[in-house]
Write a protein that holds these residues in place. Structure first.
Motif, mmCIF file in Angstrom:
data_model
loop_
_atom_site.group_PDB
_atom_site.id
_atom_site.type_symbol
_atom_site.label_atom_id
_atom_site.label_comp_id
_atom_site.label_asym_id
_atom_site.label_seq_id
_atom_site.Cartn_x
_atom_site.Cartn_y
_atom_site.Cartn_z
ATOM 1 N N VAL A 6 0.855 -1.188 0.000
ATOM 2 C CA VAL A 6 0.000 0.000 0.000
ATOM 3 C C VAL A 6 0.889 1.234 0.000
ATOM 4 O O VAL A 6 1.665 1.463 0.926
ATOM 5 C CB VAL A 6 -0.928 0.009 1.228
ATOM 6 C CG1 VAL A 6 -1.725 1.315 1.276
ATOM 7 C CG2 VAL A 6 -1.876 -1.179 1.188
ATOM 8 N N VAL A 7 0.798 2.044 -1.051
ATOM 9 C CA VAL A 7 1.622 3.244 -1.182
ATOM 10 C C VAL A 7 0.802 4.526 -1.108
ATOM 11 O O VAL A 7 1.351 5.621 -0.996
ATOM 12 C CB VAL A 7 2.420 3.230 -2.492
ATOM 13 C CG1 VAL A 7 3.449 2.113 -2.475
ATOM 14 C CG2 VAL A 7 1.494 3.086 -3.696
ATOM 15 N N ALA A 8 -0.517 4.388 -1.163
ATOM 16 C CA ALA A 8 -1.402 5.549 -1.111
ATOM 17 C C ALA A 8 -2.819 5.054 -0.855
ATOM 18 O O ALA A 8 -3.061 3.850 -0.722
ATOM 19 C CB ALA A 8 -1.339 6.348 -2.413
ATOM 20 N N ALA A 9 -3.741 5.990 -0.782
ATOM 21 C CA ALA A 9 -5.152 5.638 -0.629
ATOM 22 C C ALA A 9 -5.988 6.773 -1.201
ATOM 23 O O ALA A 9 -5.530 7.921 -1.289
ATOM 24 C CB ALA A 9 -5.506 5.397 0.833
ATOM 25 N N ILE A 10 -7.196 6.448 -1.578
ATOM 26 C CA ILE A 10 -8.135 7.461 -2.058
ATOM 27 C C ILE A 10 -9.386 7.408 -1.193
ATOM 28 O O ILE A 10 -9.637 6.419 -0.496
ATOM 29 C CB ILE A 10 -8.513 7.236 -3.545
ATOM 30 C CG1 ILE A 10 -9.265 5.903 -3.710
ATOM 31 C CG2 ILE A 10 -7.266 7.273 -4.415
ATOM 32 C CD1 ILE A 10 -9.833 5.703 -5.112
ATOM 33 N N SER A 11 -10.161 8.478 -1.235
ATOM 34 C CA SER A 11 -11.417 8.483 -0.493
ATOM 35 C C SER A 11 -12.435 9.366 -1.188
ATOM 36 O O SER A 11 -12.075 10.306 -1.911
ATOM 37 C CB SER A 11 -11.214 8.974 0.947
ATOM 38 O OG SER A 11 -10.933 10.362 0.976
ATOM 39 N N VAL A 12 -13.681 9.050 -0.970
ATOM 40 C CA VAL A 12 -14.811 9.877 -1.393
ATOM 41 C C VAL A 12 -15.455 10.413 -0.124
ATOM 42 O O VAL A 12 -15.800 9.633 0.770
ATOM 43 C CB VAL A 12 -15.832 9.059 -2.214
ATOM 44 C CG1 VAL A 12 -17.097 9.870 -2.447
ATOM 45 C CG2 VAL A 12 -15.227 8.639 -3.544
ATOM 46 N N ALA A 13 -15.601 11.722 -0.037
ATOM 47 C CA ALA A 13 -16.119 12.350 1.179
ATOM 48 C C ALA A 13 -17.282 13.267 0.853
ATOM 49 O O ALA A 13 -17.287 13.953 -0.178
ATOM 50 C CB ALA A 13 -15.011 13.148 1.870
ATOM 51 N N SER A 14 -18.260 13.291 1.767
ATOM 52 C CA SER A 14 -19.404 14.170 1.585
ATOM 53 C C SER A 14 -20.105 14.396 2.915
ATOM 54 O O SER A 14 -19.771 13.760 3.933
ATOM 55 C CB SER A 14 -20.387 13.578 0.568
ATOM 56 O OG SER A 14 -21.322 14.558 0.144
#
Length: 267
Positions: free
Chosen positions: A226-234
């Motif tokens: 794991v080198v990064a991560a993404i997210s969806v926020a609201s």
């Protein structure tokens, strides 16, 4: 200056130059943290005002700082330029960006990209959603790993033995600020985080900011790490539990698409 009668040796010159450089860098970090007046900067660095003024003038001349009369010092255009170049030189950001834009357009929500920096998540990219919501997150911002959706996704790649320390750091951070609810008790937090591993995504249920929920997923490289991560926020009205469950596979699929461009294969 060397004592009277002693020559200025190359070693002394190098030492003085290193000290000046470190002071200049410390001063930039001081201004970046919000201390912009000469008195405050001198006190923070422990340097005389005359020395502080001299370094400030040099940094302003080099456009590393900007001086606003009667207000103080701000980060200058040179640092903004270098910061943008630093981001562009990270292949991760360049590879991920079009996927983030597509995900933001598809969901209508704000999308983040982050990576581990010590015990924190460093936000590398942010694509605003189309709902007109303003979030305090920004590129270059750092937050505790254990209290954010993108941070929890990063924790899925961190050895489980390190989770308690990351949890404690996040708890201390939450206790220092307003509008930050306390994290779940450790046993429940650990159980919930471990439950995200087989799913491949994580939830932030207002642990970082009241009224804001996130769905995150890890990004892996050619080694499978794991080198990064993404997210969806609201905001909460747009993120009921049912929608978060639906978004999980969507966010994971986007993270996997980025991972494949970085050389990861699903074996």
């Amino acid at each position: 200056m060397p004592p009277e009668g002693e020559a200025e040796t190359p070693e002394r010159q190098q030492g003085a130059g290193t000290q000046t450089l470190l002071r200049g860098l410390a001063l930039l970090e001081c201004v970046a943290s919000g201390v912009g007046d000469v008195k405050g900067i001198a006190a923070r660095l422990g340097t005389p005002r005359s020395t502080t003024h001299r370094i400030l003038n040099s940094l302003v001349a080099g456009q590393y700082l900007h001086h606003v009369p009667y207000k103080g010092y701000l980060l200058g255009p040179k640092l903004i330029q270098l910061g943008m170049q630093a981001l562009e030189q990270r292949p991760l950001v360049a590879v991920a960006h079009p996927h983030l834009v597509e995900l933001a357009q598809r969901t209508g929500d704000t999308v983040h990209l982050g990576a581990v920096e010590g015990t924190e998540v460093l936000y590398l990219d942010k694509i605003p959603g189309t709902r007109g919501l303003e979030m305090r997150s920004r590129v270059g911002m750092r937050m505790p790993l254990a209290s954010t959706g993108v941070g929890k996704a990063l924790m899925l790649g961190i050895p489980r033995a390190e989770w308690p320390d990351l949890y404690e750091r996040a708890c201390r951070f939450s206790a220092q600020g307003l509008n930050r609810p306390p994290l779940l008790p450790w046993p429940e937090f650990e159980e919930r985080l471990a439950g995200y591993i087989p799913k491949g995504w994580s939830f932030d249920l207002e642990e970082n900011e009241i009224g804001i929920r996130c769905v995150g997923a890890p990004v892996r490289d050619v080694r499978g790490q794991v080198v990064a991560a993404i997210s969806v926020a609201s905001a909460l009205p747009y993120m009921p539990h049912e929608r978060m469950a639906e978004l999980g596979p969507v966010v994971r699929a986007t993270a996997e698409a980025i991972s494949k461009e970085l050389g990861w294969t699903d074996r």
